[in-house]
Design an enzyme around this catalytic site. Structure first.
Site, PDB file in Angstrom:
ATOM      1  N   GLY A 131     -13.680  -1.953  -6.800  1.00  0.00           N
ATOM      2  CA  GLY A 131     -14.980  -1.393  -6.436  1.00  0.00           C
ATOM      3  C   GLY A 131     -15.035  -0.650  -5.118  1.00  0.00           C
ATOM      4  O   GLY A 131     -16.114  -0.512  -4.536  1.00  0.00           O
ATOM      5  N   GLY A 132     -13.880  -0.164  -4.609  1.00  0.00           N
ATOM      6  CA  GLY A 132     -13.920   0.575  -3.351  1.00  0.00           C
ATOM      7  C   GLY A 132     -14.571  -0.284  -2.275  1.00  0.00           C
ATOM      8  O   GLY A 132     -14.306  -1.485  -2.200  1.00  0.00           O
ATOM      9  N   THR A 161      -9.972   0.070 -10.029  1.00  0.00           N
ATOM     10  CA  THR A 161      -8.922  -0.702  -9.369  1.00  0.00           C
ATOM     11  C   THR A 161      -8.872  -1.953 -10.200  1.00  0.00           C
ATOM     12  O   THR A 161      -9.699  -2.131 -11.084  1.00  0.00           O
ATOM     13  CB  THR A 161      -9.341  -0.997  -7.911  1.00  0.00           C
ATOM     14  OG1 THR A 161      -9.262   0.204  -7.156  1.00  0.00           O
ATOM     15  CG2 THR A 161      -8.500  -2.040  -7.222  1.00  0.00           C
ATOM     16  N   ARG A 173       0.840  -1.193   0.000  1.00  0.00           N
ATOM     17  CA  ARG A 173       0.000   0.000   0.000  1.00  0.00           C
ATOM     18  C   ARG A 173       0.879   1.249   0.000  1.00  0.00           C
ATOM     19  O   ARG A 173       1.946   1.263   0.623  1.00  0.00           O
ATOM     20  CB  ARG A 173      -0.826  -0.051   1.281  1.00  0.00           C
ATOM     21  CG  ARG A 173      -1.816   1.079   1.478  1.00  0.00           C
ATOM     22  CD  ARG A 173      -3.041   0.859   0.690  1.00  0.00           C
ATOM     23  NE  ARG A 173      -4.156   1.656   1.165  1.00  0.00           N
ATOM     24  CZ  ARG A 173      -5.195   1.965   0.393  1.00  0.00           C
ATOM     25  NH1 ARG A 173      -5.254   1.548  -0.858  1.00  0.00           N
ATOM     26  NH2 ARG A 173      -6.198   2.664   0.874  1.00  0.00           N
ATOM     27  N   ASP A 208      -8.049   8.084   0.497  1.00  0.00           N
ATOM     28  CA  ASP A 208      -8.558   6.996   1.341  1.00  0.00           C
ATOM     29  C   ASP A 208      -8.353   7.260   2.833  1.00  0.00           C
ATOM     30  O   ASP A 208      -8.895   6.558   3.673  1.00  0.00           O
ATOM     31  CB  ASP A 208      -7.893   5.660   0.967  1.00  0.00           C
ATOM     32  CG  ASP A 208      -8.602   4.967  -0.193  1.00  0.00           C
ATOM     33  OD1 ASP A 208      -9.683   5.425  -0.599  1.00  0.00           O
ATOM     34  OD2 ASP A 208      -8.072   3.961  -0.691  1.00  0.00           O
ATOM     35  N   ASN A 239      -6.312   4.075  -7.055  1.00  0.00           N
ATOM     36  CA  ASN A 239      -7.523   4.572  -6.406  1.00  0.00           C
ATOM     37  C   ASN A 239      -8.548   4.970  -7.464  1.00  0.00           C
ATOM     38  O   ASN A 239      -9.248   4.118  -7.973  1.00  0.00           O
ATOM     39  CB  ASN A 239      -7.256   5.707  -5.415  1.00  0.00           C
ATOM     40  CG  ASN A 239      -8.481   5.971  -4.543  1.00  0.00           C
ATOM     41  OD1 ASN A 239      -9.264   5.062  -4.328  1.00  0.00           O
ATOM     42  ND2 ASN A 239      -8.651   7.180  -4.063  1.00  0.00           N
ATOM     43  N   THR A 277      -4.139  -0.838  -7.303  1.00  0.00           N
ATOM     44  CA  THR A 277      -4.932   0.340  -7.678  1.00  0.00           C
ATOM     45  C   THR A 277      -4.131   1.635  -7.688  1.00  0.00           C
ATOM     46  O   THR A 277      -3.082   1.740  -7.053  1.00  0.00           O
ATOM     47  CB  THR A 277      -6.106   0.514  -6.669  1.00  0.00           C
ATOM     48  OG1 THR A 277      -7.015   1.485  -7.159  1.00  0.00           O
ATOM     49  CG2 THR A 277      -5.629   0.920  -5.295  1.00  0.00           C
ATOM     50  N   SER A 319      -7.858   0.668   3.579  1.00  0.00           N
ATOM     51  CA  SER A 319      -8.316   0.196   2.268  1.00  0.00           C
ATOM     52  C   SER A 319      -9.474  -0.779   2.428  1.00  0.00           C
ATOM     53  O   SER A 319      -9.702  -1.321   3.514  1.00  0.00           O
ATOM     54  CB  SER A 319      -7.153  -0.510   1.576  1.00  0.00           C
ATOM     55  OG  SER A 319      -7.575  -1.138   0.393  1.00  0.00           O
ATOM     56  N   SER A 320     -10.184  -1.012   1.319  1.00  0.00           N
ATOM     57  CA  SER A 320     -11.198  -2.063   1.296  1.00  0.00           C
ATOM     58  C   SER A 320     -10.777  -3.227   0.405  1.00  0.00           C
ATOM     59  O   SER A 320     -11.550  -4.183   0.239  1.00  0.00           O
ATOM     60  CB  SER A 320     -12.518  -1.504   0.753  1.00  0.00           C
ATOM     61  OG  SER A 320     -12.979  -0.452   1.557  1.00  0.00           O
TER      62      SER A 320
HETATM   63  O1  DON Z   1      -8.060   0.826  -1.263  1.00  0.00           O
HETATM   64  C1  DON Z   1      -9.249   1.080  -1.469  1.00  0.00           C
HETATM   65  O2  DON Z   1     -10.166   0.642  -0.808  1.00  0.00           O
HETATM   66  C2  DON Z   1      -9.581   1.939  -2.657  1.00  0.00           C
HETATM   67  N1  DON Z   1      -8.476   2.805  -2.954  1.00  0.00           N
HETATM   68  C3  DON Z   1      -9.910   1.053  -3.796  1.00  0.00           C
HETATM   69  C4  DON Z   1     -10.338   1.829  -4.981  1.00  0.00           C
HETATM   70  C5  DON Z   1     -11.140   1.050  -5.916  1.00  0.00           C
HETATM   71  O3  DON Z   1     -11.426  -0.089  -5.741  1.00  0.00           O
HETATM   72  C6  DON Z   1     -11.581   1.797  -7.092  1.00  0.00           C
HETATM   73  N2  DON Z   1     -12.302   0.940  -7.921  1.00  0.00           N
HETATM   74  N3  DON Z   1     -12.785   0.282  -8.549  1.00  0.00           N
END
Ligand code: DON
Length: 543
Positions: free
Chosen positions: A449-450, A356, A82, A398, A376, A374, A427-428
């Site tokens: 997908g965040g 991502t 990360r 984030d 982001n 990602t 993060s997710s």
């Molecule tokens: O780490 C995270 O949770 C976000 N930065 C992830 C971003 C993400 O999945 C964007 N999408 N599809």
């Protein structure tokens, strides 16, 4: 795709082929994962990256044709690459700054971790040389590949285009003559090829010091960003202990903090234990209601308790304790939605933007590797570092950048996720490996997908494990999402109207939204080998 041997599922077909070729040439799942990671940085620039970060979760260590008892020689790994906040960052750096500054431009970037992470994985668990795993990416960057329809249309989006055209190197690379590179045009990236070649020759020094680092630090100074040569020199990926949680006949492992993925998956899974489900209930109001109630409770914990474990105490043991989970479970009613205000009181709005990428790999020996990586947002900060060919992330968003204000994904996060120099934002991302009870790999799961990453990975795992659905259906079935705040269930198109009416009768607010995720699933089919499913919602492939 079905195979007795290994499989690679990725969001972009050229990169998936790179992984397959590495496996065919005798590489293991880690070799393939590293090669795919570098290839995606070339062929899928919206999300694949050198200038971002990610997580790798794997069950590895099995050599070809060794023991009949796989549990003896498979070990679980979780690698955290990360991004970190630059040394000059401060907790209130975005409070007074322009609203977009955590998302767009130089100030939005954390120190990139992907190159260190991929090389760390190769050194620790791979079997091939840097030359071998970097060659395909260098070739794709140098000789070019036909611009994909997907990247073209992302580039052509008005908001993306307006933002990218502000930065000279981004405009030159992606908008020659002011227009997005057309679909099918041979897209060559000579600067990126040179950067990749420096990494091939010098390893992490090729990126974190020397020419590339100089370019990056100079560009940061020029554009008002904070990443310095010292930041780059000090960046290190970190091996962590995966979060392990039981499934009905085995277990799964996923990413621990600074991802919230593993803990939330373990919590949601535990909260739904004891509710019997049958295949015929897939997609029913009861199914969706109970999922939403479990998700709501877990996201309340996520936003209050989780952050970078090297800076704050995430109280993992407490969050996963039987007492805590029993208490949460007993507050679930089958007859009515519990208001999120019972768990938290902040208001929230949601913004959507998702980019991502995830890839899943199983090698012929049965090692499984899941990687989610990602920048982001789509194309990250939109800044290509001049002379290097790569985009920088906007991962600083984030963090809890402004107290009480929702981030890109509508999450309102807590103090524990505040900014500090060297700290990783929460993060997710939830790369996950599913196992049989004997410890051998049964599936590899993940998606972008965040926050919907967590709930999507959970729904696919639940569909396979508890509902007994086929892998195809598990991935393609319409998904839902609840993140506590805003207090509403997001649903994809495709849920039956009567189910949505029943959910409303249970006092859920329903909001229909665009596609959720781009899942890359590999599962074991007993004696029939492996199947790889690349989400029909995306443009990927499995080979
Ligand atoms: O780490 C995270 O949770 C976000 N930065 C992830 C971003 C993400 O999945 C964007 N999408 N599809």
């Amino acid at each position: 795709m079905r195979s007795e041997k290994g499989i690679v599922a990725a969001a972009e077909p050229e990169a998936a082929k790179v992984g397959r070729d590495i496996l065919s040439a005798g590489g293991n799942a880690i070799d393939a994962a590293v090669a795919v990671g570098f290839a995606l940085a070339v062929t899928y620039p919206a999300a694949g990256n050198l200038g971002g970060g990610g997580f790798l979760v794997g069950s590895i260590g099995r050599e070809k044709e060794t023991s009949e008892t796989p549990q003896e020689n498979l070990s679980s790994v979780a690698l955290d690459f990360r991004e970190v906040a630059p040394l000059q960052s401060t907790s209130d750096m975005y409070v007074k700054a322009k609203e977009s500054s955590s998302l767009l431009g130089h100030l939005a970037s954390g120190v990139p971790g992907s190159v260190d992470g991929l090389l760390h994985a190769l050194d620790s668990w791979g079997s091939m040389s840097r030359d071998q795993v970097l060659a395909p990416a260098i070739r794709l960057a140098k000789d070019g590949f036909p611009m994909t329809q997907r990247t073209h249309s992302m580039l052509a989006r008005k908001s993306t285009m307006n933002a990218m055209l502000k930065y000279r190197a981004s405009a030159d690379l992606f908008y020659p003559g002011g227009k997005p590179v057309p679909t099918g045009t041979l897209f060559k990236q000579p600067d990126l090829a040179r950067t990749l070649d420096l990494i091939r020759q010098k390893g992490r020094e090729g990126f974190y010091s020397g020419d590339v680092a100089d370019h990056l630090a100079t560009e940061m100074k020029r554009g008002g960003g904070l990443i310095s040569l010292k930041d780059l020199k000090e960046y290190r990926s970190v091996e962590r202990t995966p979060i392990k949680f039981p499934t009905s006949d085995g277990f799964a492992i996923s990413m621990p903090p600074p991802s919230s993925g593993g803990i939330c998956l373990a919590q949601i899974s535990s909260l739904l234990e004891g509710y019997p489900f049958s295949t015929t209930e897939a997609g029913s109001a009861r199914h969706l209601h109970l999922l939403a109630e479990a998700m709501r409770r877990s996201f309340a914990d996520r936003n209050q308790f989780l952050g970078d474990p090297d800076f704050v105490d995430c109280q993992t043991q407490l969050l996963l304790s039987t007492d805590h989970l029993n208490k949460l479970r007993s507050s679930i009613s089958e007859d009515v939605a519990t208001p999120s205000s019972n768990f938290t009181s902040s208001p929230q709005g949601v913004k959507e933007s998702e980019q991502t990428t995830h890839y899943s790999i199983v090698d012929p020996a049965g090692n499984g590797v899941a990687v989610t990586t990602t920048l982001n947002g789509s194309f990250g900060s939109k800044v290509v570092v001049p002379g290097t060919g790569f985009l920088l992330n906007n991962e600083m968003d984030d963090f809890t950048t402004r107290p009480g204000v929702p981030n890109l994904f509508g999450l309102i996060q807590g103090e524990l996720n505040g900014i500090a120099p060297g700290k990783r934002p929460l993060s997710s991302m939830s790369p996950t490996v599913w196992h049989y009870s004997d410890g051998s790999v049964r599936g590899v799961l993940g998606t972008p997908g965040g926050p919907t990453i967590i709930t999507n990975v959970f729904q696919v795992l639940f569909a396979l494990d508890r509902l007994g659905l086929s892998p195809e259906l598990a991935v393609s079935m319409p998904k839902m999402h609840h993140q506590c705040l805003p207090d509403q269930i997001y649903v994809e198109q495709g849920h039956s109207e009567s189910v949505l009416q029943q959910l409303k009768a249970l006092k859920h607010k329903i909001v229909t939204r665009s596609n959720i995720g781009d899942f890359q699933l590999i599962t074991h089919l007993n004696s029939r080998g492996w199947t790889g499913i690349s989400d029909p919602r995306g443009g990927g492939a499995s080979f």
